[in-house]
Motif scaffolding. Structure first.
Motif, mmCIF file in Angstrom:
data_model
loop_
_atom_site.group_PDB
_atom_site.id
_atom_site.type_symbol
_atom_site.label_atom_id
_atom_site.label_comp_id
_atom_site.label_asym_id
_atom_site.label_seq_id
_atom_site.Cartn_x
_atom_site.Cartn_y
_atom_site.Cartn_z
ATOM 1 N N ASN A 123 -11.115 -9.565 -53.664
ATOM 2 C CA ASN A 123 -11.828 -8.481 -54.489
ATOM 3 C C ASN A 123 -10.912 -7.507 -55.412
ATOM 4 O O ASN A 123 -10.488 -6.551 -54.682
ATOM 5 N N PRO A 124 -10.669 -7.948 -56.449
ATOM 6 C CA PRO A 124 -9.527 -7.188 -57.208
ATOM 7 C C PRO A 124 -9.903 -5.767 -57.420
ATOM 8 O O PRO A 124 -9.026 -4.890 -57.589
ATOM 9 N N ALA A 125 -11.300 -5.292 -57.322
ATOM 10 C CA ALA A 125 -11.711 -3.904 -57.395
ATOM 11 C C ALA A 125 -11.477 -3.049 -56.238
ATOM 12 O O ALA A 125 -11.070 -1.943 -56.338
ATOM 13 N N ASP A 126 -11.187 -3.878 -55.138
ATOM 14 C CA ASP A 126 -11.302 -2.892 -53.791
ATOM 15 C C ASP A 126 -10.283 -3.290 -52.864
ATOM 16 O O ASP A 126 -9.753 -2.205 -52.006
ATOM 17 N N HIS A 127 -9.783 -4.214 -53.107
ATOM 18 C CA HIS A 127 -8.735 -4.944 -51.856
ATOM 19 C C HIS A 127 -7.212 -4.471 -52.135
ATOM 20 O O HIS A 127 -6.934 -4.482 -53.541
ATOM 21 N N PHE A 128 -6.421 -4.045 -51.286
ATOM 22 C CA PHE A 128 -4.981 -3.629 -51.375
ATOM 23 C C PHE A 128 -4.225 -4.598 -50.257
ATOM 24 O O PHE A 128 -3.332 -5.148 -50.763
ATOM 25 N N ASP A 129 -4.372 -4.354 -48.901
ATOM 26 C CA ASP A 129 -3.338 -5.044 -47.944
ATOM 27 C C ASP A 129 -4.172 -5.658 -47.247
ATOM 28 O O ASP A 129 -5.117 -5.346 -46.494
ATOM 29 N N HIS A 130 -3.422 -6.563 -46.245
ATOM 30 C CA HIS A 130 -3.932 -7.448 -45.367
ATOM 31 C C HIS A 130 -2.761 -8.293 -44.611
ATOM 32 O O HIS A 130 -2.043 -8.986 -45.270
ATOM 33 N N TYR A 131 -2.823 -8.217 -43.202
ATOM 34 C CA TYR A 131 -1.904 -8.736 -42.469
ATOM 35 C C TYR A 131 -2.123 -8.628 -41.122
ATOM 36 O O TYR A 131 -2.724 -7.816 -40.561
ATOM 37 N N PHE A 132 -1.390 -9.373 -40.337
ATOM 38 C CA PHE A 132 -1.420 -9.927 -38.926
ATOM 39 C C PHE A 132 -0.689 -8.434 -38.403
ATOM 40 O O PHE A 132 0.421 -8.273 -38.673
ATOM 41 N N VAL A 133 -1.431 -7.752 -37.474
ATOM 42 C CA VAL A 133 -0.661 -6.372 -36.894
ATOM 43 C C VAL A 133 0.626 -6.865 -36.230
ATOM 44 O O VAL A 133 1.905 -6.180 -36.241
ATOM 45 N N ASN A 134 0.743 -8.221 -35.707
ATOM 46 C CA ASN A 134 1.887 -8.507 -35.137
ATOM 47 C C ASN A 134 2.910 -9.500 -35.676
ATOM 48 O O ASN A 134 3.990 -9.918 -35.431
ATOM 49 N N TRP A 135 2.275 -9.768 -37.100
ATOM 50 C CA TRP A 135 3.140 -10.446 -37.994
ATOM 51 C C TRP A 135 3.181 -11.899 -37.688
ATOM 52 O O TRP A 135 3.824 -12.820 -38.675
ATOM 53 N N LYS A 136 2.362 -12.523 -36.723
ATOM 54 C CA LYS A 136 2.265 -13.938 -36.548
ATOM 55 C C LYS A 136 1.175 -14.396 -36.291
ATOM 56 O O LYS A 136 0.751 -15.687 -36.454
ATOM 57 N N ASP A 137 -0.183 -13.839 -35.600
ATOM 58 C CA ASP A 137 -1.335 -14.398 -35.490
ATOM 59 C C ASP A 137 -2.476 -13.070 -35.392
ATOM 60 O O ASP A 137 -2.069 -12.085 -35.319
ATOM 61 N N THR A 138 -3.728 -13.711 -34.778
ATOM 62 C CA THR A 138 -4.704 -12.542 -34.609
ATOM 63 C C THR A 138 -4.885 -11.940 -33.342
ATOM 64 O O THR A 138 -5.839 -11.041 -33.271
ATOM 65 N N THR A 139 -3.685 -12.324 -32.354
ATOM 66 C CA THR A 139 -4.099 -12.004 -30.672
ATOM 67 C C THR A 139 -4.126 -10.341 -30.838
ATOM 68 O O THR A 139 -4.509 -9.876 -30.002
ATOM 69 N N GLU A 140 -3.337 -9.673 -31.724
ATOM 70 C CA GLU A 140 -3.351 -8.229 -31.501
ATOM 71 C C GLU A 140 -4.080 -7.325 -32.625
ATOM 72 O O GLU A 140 -3.792 -6.415 -32.888
ATOM 73 N N GLY A 141 -4.754 -8.266 -33.531
ATOM 74 C CA GLY A 141 -5.591 -7.576 -34.457
ATOM 75 C C GLY A 141 -5.136 -7.986 -36.119
ATOM 76 O O GLY A 141 -3.887 -8.636 -36.097
ATOM 77 N N VAL A 142 -5.823 -7.523 -37.052
ATOM 78 C CA VAL A 142 -5.590 -7.692 -38.281
ATOM 79 C C VAL A 142 -5.634 -6.383 -39.130
ATOM 80 O O VAL A 142 -6.722 -5.628 -38.735
ATOM 81 N N PHE A 143 -4.736 -6.175 -39.934
ATOM 82 C CA PHE A 143 -4.648 -4.817 -40.409
ATOM 83 C C PHE A 143 -5.014 -4.925 -41.985
ATOM 84 O O PHE A 143 -4.563 -5.888 -42.652
#
Length: 279
Positions: A123-143
């Motif tokens: 979504n070029p109009a709205d999106h900026f950043d997206h990553y795993f909180v623990n940098w490896k998987d979804t177990t601790e959430g997604v930022f």
């Protein structure tokens, strides 16, 4: 709202081969009938799933809620937004699941603080950043960092999507067996969202088979709710919500999923065979 807005990329991003997906696939507006629906009047709250009954939103193959695209405000000031669309027959579901994982991994040339181009192309109009909180998987959430106004100047806000176990909130083995027998693949976790301001959203989403063949994507949010103790959801009264906000969420969500359909086949064919951090 300018759905075709392009944020300026950083020089490091401009040099990535991935940048062609940012420029070569411009966003298109929603079909008029769908846009009129998600930006139109609210639905009757008696026709939607209440927060305390959220597990009931999970339906067997071929069954739907009365409202699959719509929004409303509950009397207590919390909100509801549901979105739905049919995935084109030439898009395999495995490519969408691949992308929803791949976009959490930074390209090797990315600069921390510059966001994630893999998310920006969605979504070029709205999106900026997206990553795993623990940098490896979804177990601790997604930022996530984004805004919802399609480039009109609203501030970015940060979200953490926290996983929780649906079995602890009313998803029984009997229900799982019923859904599975109908042809639905059951995911036993969902997410709730916290923000860089007080508030919470309870969320559910499915990419599932359609009874007439192909796949579909359903989603729902209960704005102002989150999982609590003892298998109950609880109201988070500090959550900001009004009808204008709910319309933004619905429009933003459907725009980005329609846009993803335009480039996912090309993206998958190009990047699924490369190293996970390919530029």
């Amino acid at each position: 709202m300018a759905y075709d807005t392009l944020q300026k990329l950083y020089p490091e991003e401009e040099k990535m081969p991935l940048a062609r997906f940012y420029y070569d696939y411009p966003m298109k507006d929603l079909p008029k009938e769908l846009k009129d629906l998600v930006l139109g009047p609210p639905v009757d709250c008696r026709d939607v799933v209440k927060p305390e009954d959220f597990i009931n939103w999970l339906k067997p193959l071929g069954e739907y809620e009365k409202v699959e695209n719509g929004y409303c405000m509950f009397p207590d000031g919390s909100g509801y937004i549901a979105t739905y669309f049919k995935i084109p027959d030439d898009v395999e579901a495995k490519k969408l699941f691949w992308y929803l994982n791949w976009l959490n991994i930074y390209p090797k040339s990315a600069v921390y603080g510059h966001g994630n181009l893999r998310y920006k192309i969605w979504n070029p109009a709205d999106h900026f950043d997206h990553y795993f909180v623990n940098w490896k998987d979804t177990t601790e959430g997604v930022f996530t960092t984004e805004h919802l106004d399609l480039g009109e100047g609203e501030r970015y806000y940060d979200t953490i999507r926290h996983p929780f176990n649906l079995r602890e909130y009313g998803l029984t083995q009997e229900r799982i067996d019923e859904l599975t027998a109908s042809g639905i693949s059951v995911k036993e976790t969902s997410d709730w969202e916290s923000f860089d301001e007080p508030g919470a959203h309870l969320t559910m989403g499915q990419i599932r088979k359609r009874a007439d063949g192909g796949f579909e994507r359903r989603s729902v949010e209960w704005i102002g709710w989150r999982p609590g103790k003892d298998g109950q959801v609880v109201r988070e009264p500090r959550t900001q919500c009004d009808e204008a906000y709910l319309r933004k969420v619905g429009y933003h969500t459907l725009l980005e999923w329609y846009h993803l359909m335009d480039y996912i086949n090309d993206l998958y064919d190009t990047y699924s065979v490369l190293p996970a951090d390919a530029d």
